[in-house]
Design an enzyme around this catalytic site. Structure first.
Site, PDB file in Angstrom:
ATOM      1  N   GLU A   1      78.514  48.852  -7.527  1.00  0.00           N
ATOM      2  CA  GLU A   1      78.287  50.246  -7.907  1.00  0.00           C
ATOM      3  C   GLU A   1      79.509  51.111  -7.657  1.00  0.00           C
ATOM      4  OE1 GLU A   1      73.761  50.352  -6.099  1.00  0.00           O
ATOM      5  OE2 GLU A   1      75.336  51.577  -5.242  1.00  0.00           O
TER       6      GLU A   1
ATOM      7  N   CYS B   1      83.816  57.132  -5.889  1.00  0.00           N
ATOM      8  CA  CYS B   1      83.550  56.302  -4.713  1.00  0.00           C
ATOM      9  C   CYS B   1      83.435  54.862  -5.199  1.00  0.00           C
ATOM     10  CB  CYS B   1      82.251  56.779  -4.074  1.00  0.00           C
ATOM     11  SG  CYS B   1      81.712  55.760  -2.703  1.00  0.00           S
TER      12      CYS B   1
ATOM     13  N   CYS C   1      78.145  43.122   2.083  1.00  0.00           N
ATOM     14  CA  CYS C   1      78.984  43.395   3.250  1.00  0.00           C
ATOM     15  C   CYS C   1      78.497  42.562   4.424  1.00  0.00           C
ATOM     16  CB  CYS C   1      78.907  44.884   3.619  1.00  0.00           C
ATOM     17  SG  CYS C   1      79.980  45.336   5.000  1.00  0.00           S
TER      18      CYS C   1
ATOM     19  N   CYS D   1      75.573  46.702   9.505  1.00  0.00           N
ATOM     20  CA  CYS D   1      75.130  47.964  10.098  1.00  0.00           C
ATOM     21  C   CYS D   1      73.651  48.149   9.750  1.00  0.00           C
ATOM     22  CB  CYS D   1      75.960  49.133   9.582  1.00  0.00           C
ATOM     23  SG  CYS D   1      77.724  48.878   9.844  1.00  0.00           S
TER      24      CYS D   1
ATOM     25  N   CYS E   1      72.269  50.562   6.914  1.00  0.00           N
ATOM     26  CA  CYS E   1      72.934  50.532   5.607  1.00  0.00           C
ATOM     27  C   CYS E   1      72.296  49.488   4.697  1.00  0.00           C
ATOM     28  CB  CYS E   1      74.417  50.221   5.807  1.00  0.00           C
ATOM     29  SG  CYS E   1      75.317  49.971   4.263  1.00  0.00           S
TER      30      CYS E   1
ATOM     31  N   CYS F   1      74.679  54.310  -0.927  1.00  0.00           N
ATOM     32  CA  CYS F   1      75.289  53.002  -1.013  1.00  0.00           C
ATOM     33  C   CYS F   1      74.286  51.860  -1.199  1.00  0.00           C
ATOM     34  CB  CYS F   1      76.037  52.898   0.315  1.00  0.00           C
ATOM     35  SG  CYS F   1      76.816  51.431   0.741  1.00  0.00           S
TER      36      CYS F   1
HETATM   37  N1  SAH Z   1      82.222  49.791   5.033  1.00  0.00           N
HETATM   38  C1  SAH Z   1      82.895  51.041   5.080  1.00  0.00           C
HETATM   39  C2  SAH Z   1      82.808  51.826   3.785  1.00  0.00           C
HETATM   40  C3  SAH Z   1      81.517  51.783   3.051  1.00  0.00           C
HETATM   41  S1  SAH Z   1      80.157  52.561   3.857  1.00  0.00           S
HETATM   42  C4  SAH Z   1      82.386  51.880   6.242  1.00  0.00           C
HETATM   43  O1  SAH Z   1      81.372  51.520   6.840  1.00  0.00           O
HETATM   44  O2  SAH Z   1      83.027  52.870   6.543  1.00  0.00           O
HETATM   45  C5  SAH Z   1      80.574  54.273   3.617  1.00  0.00           C
HETATM   46  C6  SAH Z   1      79.839  55.231   4.526  1.00  0.00           C
HETATM   47  O3  SAH Z   1      78.459  55.299   4.180  1.00  0.00           O
HETATM   48  C7  SAH Z   1      79.907  54.855   6.008  1.00  0.00           C
HETATM   49  O4  SAH Z   1      80.347  55.968   6.776  1.00  0.00           O
HETATM   50  C8  SAH Z   1      78.456  54.527   6.336  1.00  0.00           C
HETATM   51  O5  SAH Z   1      78.215  54.795   7.690  1.00  0.00           O
HETATM   52  C9  SAH Z   1      77.700  55.402   5.380  1.00  0.00           C
HETATM   53  N2  SAH Z   1      76.324  55.021   5.069  1.00  0.00           N
HETATM   54  C10 SAH Z   1      75.840  53.789   4.840  1.00  0.00           C
HETATM   55  N3  SAH Z   1      74.520  53.847   4.561  1.00  0.00           N
HETATM   56  C11 SAH Z   1      74.162  55.145   4.600  1.00  0.00           C
HETATM   57  C12 SAH Z   1      72.935  55.868   4.401  1.00  0.00           C
HETATM   58  N4  SAH Z   1      71.796  55.234   4.068  1.00  0.00           N
HETATM   59  N5  SAH Z   1      72.946  57.216   4.527  1.00  0.00           N
HETATM   60  C13 SAH Z   1      74.097  57.862   4.823  1.00  0.00           C
HETATM   61  N6  SAH Z   1      75.276  57.248   5.011  1.00  0.00           N
HETATM   62  C14 SAH Z   1      75.315  55.909   4.912  1.00  0.00           C
HETATM   63 FE1  SF4 Z   2      79.231  47.447   5.571  1.00  0.00          FE
HETATM   64 FE2  SF4 Z   2      77.416  49.358   5.211  1.00  0.00          FE
HETATM   65 FE3  SF4 Z   2      78.423  48.921   7.646  1.00  0.00          FE
HETATM   66 FE4  SF4 Z   2      79.988  50.031   5.740  1.00  0.00          FE
HETATM   67  S1  SF4 Z   2      78.136  50.925   6.660  1.00  0.00           S
HETATM   68  S2  SF4 Z   2      80.501  48.350   7.157  1.00  0.00           S
HETATM   69  S3  SF4 Z   2      79.174  48.960   3.916  1.00  0.00           S
HETATM   70  S4  SF4 Z   2      77.169  47.479   6.453  1.00  0.00           S
END
Ligand code: SAH
Ligand code: SF4
Length: 340
Positions: free
Chosen positions: A92, A105, A112, A116, A119, A332
């Site tokens: 995406e 973006c 990934c 986390c 996420c 995301c």
């Molecule tokens: N992997 C990288 C970049 C992709 S995630 C990283 O973690 O920085 C980009 C951002 O989206 C990160 O700051 C993450 O904490 C945030 N994010 C992921 N899932 C989310 C959600 N459901 N609501 C808000 N922010 C989210």
């Molecule tokens: Fe991966 Fe999502 Fe964590 Fe970013 S926030 S490092 S995309 S698992």
């Protein structure tokens, strides 16, 4: 003979390819121009080249393209693109208009591995890395679709951990800044905090902006919500940030996804001020964007404002990231998840 995908080649490799084909070097400049500035999807489109030359090239080379599978537009103007890759995987990209800016973006991996817990992308695990061409093609493809508008800013904040796909991401960044001539000041790479790679990126001198997903103020909470913290805890991340070569006016962005009752207390806000003391930084507060069956909640607006106020009073630069495109599953990984 297997055909070469010209989009998968670096600038230097395009030059060698042209040289090996016995063609003059201006041909490589023309090809790069057509791919990266005129967004050509095939050799046939390169009308500056004679038909004969295009046909000759087509015997040895082609240009790969992402396949648009879905495009959704939110009432706030945010657009979401779901792209198919040559092997059938999907990724995406999200286009976010904001005043004079048009930010794309982009994704760096299919899935990934960081896991986390909040996420959606993290839940599916890692499928594979994206190639440099698949990373930069998100910019090319969207630019082509939105003509005469043009993307002004790029954030690597889509699916995947960019620093876990280091070489391909760096090559894509080199093409963005060196071939597409997008200013590195308009590009931001976001990472969960892979410490040695942050330092390595700093040494490369690419001059792109850095964003760190901090998301917690204690290791005990961060260990749970971002497992990478067990390898690279908060102090290691921040110490590395302090050592980065930064120009005077540059700040590191710290993203802080606010999860109700997990990391949104006033004590967290005060700890955050202390942690970032002396660092040239700004904070992006991101109220959690919920998705179906997720176990986390978005804090109440008042909790977010209170948190922001504590930071602002301590003279920390802080913004609350507006939640854009909520009606089009813009968080995301959400559109991809729905598509399955
Ligand atoms: N992997 C990288 C970049 C992709 S995630 C990283 O973690 O920085 C980009 C951002 O989206 C990160 O700051 C993450 O904490 C945030 N994010 C992921 N899932 C989310 C959600 N459901 N609501 C808000 N922010 C989210
Ligand atoms: Fe991966 Fe999502 Fe964590 Fe970013 S926030 S490092 S995309 S698992």
């Amino acid at each position: 003979m297997e055909k070469i995908d010209l989009k998968s080649l670096s600038k230097d490799d395009v030059e060698s390819f042209i040289k090996d084909a016995g063609l003059p070097s201006f041909r490589s400049r023309q090809i790069l121009h057509w791919i990266y500035e005129r967004y050509a999807q095939s050799l046939e489109e390169m009308t500056e080249l004679s038909k004969k030359l295009r046909e000759e090239l087509a015997e040895r080379a082609y240009i790969s393209n992402l396949t648009l599978l879905n495009r959704l537009t939110s009432h706030d103007g945010t657009e979401k693109f779901l792209f198919g890759l040559e092997d059938g995987e999907t990724i995406e990209s999200v286009l976010i208009p904001d005043e004079e800016r048009l930010t794309l973006c982009i994704s760096s991996q299919v899935g990934c591995a960081m896991g986390c817990v909040f996420c959606l992308t993290g839940k599916s695990g890692l499928k594979r890395n994206l190639g440099p061409h698949e990373i930069i093609d998100q910019v090319i493809s969207v630019n082509r679709m939105i003509l005469p508008r043009r993307i002004t800013n790029i954030v690597l904040m889509g699916m995947g951990e960019p620093l876990a796909n280091f070489d391909n991401v760096v090559e894509a960044l080199r093409r963005m800044t060196g071939v597409m001539v997008i200013s590195p000041r308009r590009i931001t790479l976001s990472t969960a905090g892979i410490v040695p790679r942050i330092a390595e990126l700093g040494q490369l001198g690419l001059k792109v902006n850095l964003a760190i997903s901090l998301n917690a103020t204690t290791d005990s909470v961060r260990d749970v919500i971002m497992p990478i913290n067990k390898t690279y805890p908060i102090k290691a991340v921040l110490d590395t940030c302090r050592k980065l070569p930064l120009q005077q006016t540059r700040k590191i962005t710290f993203e802080y996804v606010m999860l109700k009752d997990i990391n949104d207390s006033t004590a967290d806000a005060k700890r955050l001020v202390r942690l970032l003391h002396g660092l040239q930084s700004k904070i992006n507060l991101i109220p959690f964007n919920p998705y179906s069956d997720c176990e986390y909640e978005r804090p109440d607006d008042i909790a977010v404002l209170l948190f922001q106020e504590i930071l602002a009073k301590a003279e920390v630069t802080v913004i609350i990231r507006k939640s854009k495109g909520r009606d089009i599953l813009a968080a995301c990984g959400q559109l991809k998840a729905r598509y399955k």
